[in-house]
Design a protein around this motif. Structure first.
Motif, PDB file in Angstrom:
ATOM      1  N   LYS A 106     -89.995 -16.789 -62.172  1.00  0.00           N
ATOM      2  CA  LYS A 106     -89.596 -18.181 -61.960  1.00  0.00           C
ATOM      3  C   LYS A 106     -88.814 -18.329 -60.661  1.00  0.00           C
ATOM      4  O   LYS A 106     -89.009 -19.291 -59.919  1.00  0.00           O
ATOM      5  CB  LYS A 106     -88.764 -18.672 -63.144  1.00  0.00           C
ATOM      6  CG  LYS A 106     -88.450 -20.139 -63.059  1.00  0.00           C
ATOM      7  CD  LYS A 106     -87.915 -20.687 -64.340  1.00  0.00           C
ATOM      8  CE  LYS A 106     -87.720 -22.179 -64.205  1.00  0.00           C
ATOM      9  NZ  LYS A 106     -87.224 -22.797 -65.399  1.00  0.00           N
ATOM     10  N   PHE A 107     -87.952 -17.357 -60.371  1.00  0.00           N
ATOM     11  CA  PHE A 107     -87.177 -17.402 -59.132  1.00  0.00           C
ATOM     12  C   PHE A 107     -88.093 -17.349 -57.914  1.00  0.00           C
ATOM     13  O   PHE A 107     -87.945 -18.115 -56.966  1.00  0.00           O
ATOM     14  CB  PHE A 107     -86.171 -16.243 -59.104  1.00  0.00           C
ATOM     15  CG  PHE A 107     -85.380 -16.162 -57.837  1.00  0.00           C
ATOM     16  CD1 PHE A 107     -84.320 -17.027 -57.615  1.00  0.00           C
ATOM     17  CD2 PHE A 107     -85.703 -15.235 -56.855  1.00  0.00           C
ATOM     18  CE1 PHE A 107     -83.591 -16.969 -56.439  1.00  0.00           C
ATOM     19  CE2 PHE A 107     -84.977 -15.162 -55.680  1.00  0.00           C
ATOM     20  CZ  PHE A 107     -83.922 -16.030 -55.473  1.00  0.00           C
ATOM     21  N   ARG A 153     -86.360  -9.049 -54.981  1.00  0.00           N
ATOM     22  CA  ARG A 153     -86.461  -9.082 -56.455  1.00  0.00           C
ATOM     23  C   ARG A 153     -87.867  -8.700 -56.926  1.00  0.00           C
ATOM     24  O   ARG A 153     -88.027  -7.996 -57.924  1.00  0.00           O
ATOM     25  CB  ARG A 153     -86.111 -10.469 -56.987  1.00  0.00           C
ATOM     26  CG  ARG A 153     -84.625 -10.718 -57.038  1.00  0.00           C
ATOM     27  CD  ARG A 153     -84.292 -11.962 -57.810  1.00  0.00           C
ATOM     28  NE  ARG A 153     -84.407 -11.742 -59.247  1.00  0.00           N
ATOM     29  CZ  ARG A 153     -84.167 -12.685 -60.151  1.00  0.00           C
ATOM     30  NH1 ARG A 153     -83.787 -13.889 -59.789  1.00  0.00           N
ATOM     31  NH2 ARG A 153     -84.305 -12.412 -61.427  1.00  0.00           N
ATOM     32  N   ALA A 154     -88.881  -9.178 -56.227  1.00  0.00           N
ATOM     33  CA  ALA A 154     -90.260  -8.865 -56.616  1.00  0.00           C
ATOM     34  C   ALA A 154     -90.535  -7.365 -56.454  1.00  0.00           C
ATOM     35  O   ALA A 154     -91.162  -6.742 -57.317  1.00  0.00           O
ATOM     36  CB  ALA A 154     -91.238  -9.678 -55.787  1.00  0.00           C
ATOM     37  N   TYR A 170     -81.530   2.703 -53.499  1.00  0.00           N
ATOM     38  CA  TYR A 170     -80.284   1.946 -53.650  1.00  0.00           C
ATOM     39  C   TYR A 170     -80.505   0.450 -53.469  1.00  0.00           C
ATOM     40  O   TYR A 170     -79.873  -0.361 -54.130  1.00  0.00           O
ATOM     41  CB  TYR A 170     -79.243   2.440 -52.644  1.00  0.00           C
ATOM     42  CG  TYR A 170     -78.036   1.536 -52.569  1.00  0.00           C
ATOM     43  CD1 TYR A 170     -77.085   1.532 -53.589  1.00  0.00           C
ATOM     44  CD2 TYR A 170     -77.870   0.655 -51.505  1.00  0.00           C
ATOM     45  CE1 TYR A 170     -75.993   0.696 -53.547  1.00  0.00           C
ATOM     46  CE2 TYR A 170     -76.783  -0.193 -51.456  1.00  0.00           C
ATOM     47  CZ  TYR A 170     -75.836  -0.171 -52.473  1.00  0.00           C
ATOM     48  OH  TYR A 170     -74.772  -1.012 -52.430  1.00  0.00           O
ATOM     49  N   ILE A 171     -81.412   0.108 -52.586  1.00  0.00           N
ATOM     50  CA  ILE A 171     -81.647  -1.318 -52.294  1.00  0.00           C
ATOM     51  C   ILE A 171     -82.138  -2.075 -53.533  1.00  0.00           C
ATOM     52  O   ILE A 171     -81.913  -3.274 -53.662  1.00  0.00           O
ATOM     53  CB  ILE A 171     -82.639  -1.453 -51.111  1.00  0.00           C
ATOM     54  CG1 ILE A 171     -82.602  -2.875 -50.569  1.00  0.00           C
ATOM     55  CG2 ILE A 171     -84.042  -1.087 -51.507  1.00  0.00           C
ATOM     56  CD1 ILE A 171     -83.324  -3.042 -49.264  1.00  0.00           C
ATOM     57  N   TYR A 172     -82.804  -1.384 -54.467  1.00  0.00           N
ATOM     58  CA  TYR A 172     -83.336  -2.034 -55.669  1.00  0.00           C
ATOM     59  C   TYR A 172     -82.402  -1.924 -56.871  1.00  0.00           C
ATOM     60  O   TYR A 172     -82.781  -2.291 -57.983  1.00  0.00           O
ATOM     61  CB  TYR A 172     -84.698  -1.441 -56.029  1.00  0.00           C
ATOM     62  CG  TYR A 172     -85.703  -1.557 -54.905  1.00  0.00           C
ATOM     63  CD1 TYR A 172     -86.072  -2.805 -54.421  1.00  0.00           C
ATOM     64  CD2 TYR A 172     -86.268  -0.430 -54.325  1.00  0.00           C
ATOM     65  CE1 TYR A 172     -86.981  -2.920 -53.381  1.00  0.00           C
ATOM     66  CE2 TYR A 172     -87.180  -0.538 -53.297  1.00  0.00           C
ATOM     67  CZ  TYR A 172     -87.529  -1.786 -52.825  1.00  0.00           C
ATOM     68  OH  TYR A 172     -88.430  -1.902 -51.800  1.00  0.00           O
ATOM     69  N   ASN A 176     -76.879  -4.335 -56.628  1.00  0.00           N
ATOM     70  CA  ASN A 176     -77.122  -4.802 -55.269  1.00  0.00           C
ATOM     71  C   ASN A 176     -77.866  -6.142 -55.291  1.00  0.00           C
ATOM     72  O   ASN A 176     -77.551  -7.053 -54.518  1.00  0.00           O
ATOM     73  CB  ASN A 176     -77.927  -3.763 -54.479  1.00  0.00           C
ATOM     74  CG  ASN A 176     -78.147  -4.197 -53.049  1.00  0.00           C
ATOM     75  OD1 ASN A 176     -77.259  -4.737 -52.407  1.00  0.00           O
ATOM     76  ND2 ASN A 176     -79.357  -3.978 -52.561  1.00  0.00           N
ATOM     77  N   ILE A 177     -78.831  -6.268 -56.162  1.00  0.00           N
ATOM     78  CA  ILE A 177     -79.583  -7.527 -56.265  1.00  0.00           C
ATOM     79  C   ILE A 177     -78.670  -8.656 -56.731  1.00  0.00           C
ATOM     80  O   ILE A 177     -78.739  -9.780 -56.224  1.00  0.00           O
ATOM     81  CB  ILE A 177     -80.808  -7.355 -57.190  1.00  0.00           C
ATOM     82  CG1 ILE A 177     -81.817  -6.422 -56.514  1.00  0.00           C
ATOM     83  CG2 ILE A 177     -81.450  -8.689 -57.514  1.00  0.00           C
ATOM     84  CD1 ILE A 177     -82.995  -6.063 -57.346  1.00  0.00           C
TER      85      ILE A 177
END
Length: 199
Positions: A106-107, A153-154, A170-172, A176-177
């Motif tokens: 949805k985002f 996010r995807a 780390y980025i995922y 962090n999100i």
């Protein structure tokens, strides 16, 4: 009255009047009331075949500024402000997605629609004075940021089962999100304020 006579009358009366409704005499009401004839209505105007509007109706004075400003009421807002007011609910929808912790699908859908609208505005006002407004610059920066967070996010949804949260993974990391979403939320609030100030 004998019982057999009552039974005979009742049985005979039922058979005689079965299905006929009221049987008896009604009073004559026509003596005290007069019947009225319906009145025919006459048209107030001439028939349309005899009416020639070109000869009898004056044309609207569109060259008269009093008519244009008072009767027609021209739109006083600029097309840029109309575009900003149209995109405002879209931005608020993204904010609500973050606030309500909506799922990634949805985002991403909300941000996709916003980014397509922002691309349209970028092309529409490219090289025009509106492209130098603070509200326009913040809108374009927000479009870039929402696109990157939606992509993050995807990708996180896609790669999370296969990556550890150390090194390149780390980025995922969900923390962090969440930080990125909080920063985006702050940027959305700032952009909404600048859009409302432009009005």
């Amino acid at each position: 009255m004998p019982a057999n006579c009552l039974a005979f009358t009742t049985k005979k009366a039922v058979e005689a009047f079965d299905g006929k409704g009221y049987v008896g005499t009604l009073p004559d009401l026509s003596k005290s009331f007069k019947t009225t004839e319906p009145a025919t209505a006459k048209p107030l105007y001439e028939s349309t075949e005899k009416f020639h509007s070109a000869n009898q109706v004056k044309p609207a004075p569109r060259d008269n500024p009093a008519f244009v400003n008072i009767i027609l009421k021209t739109d006083k807002t600029s097309p840029y402000l109309n575009d900003l007011n149209a995109i405002l609910p879209v931005i608020e929808k993204i904010y609500n997605c973050i606030e309500n912790k909506e799922d990634t699908q949805k985002f991403v859908a909300c941000t996709y629609f916003f980014n397509r609208t922002a691309d349209y505005l970028r092309e529409k006002y490219d090289g025009k004075p509106e492209s130098h407004y603070i509200s326009f610059k913040k809108l374009m920066a927000l479009s870039t940021h929402t696109q990157s967070v939606a992509l993050l996010r995807a990708e996180a949804l896609k790669y999370n089962p296969y990556l550890a949260y150390s090194g390149a993974g780390y980025i995922y990391d969900p923390n962090n999100i969440d930080r990125q979403l909080e920063y985006l939320k702050y940027e959305i609030e700032d952009t909404i304020i600048s859009i409302k100030d432009a009005n």
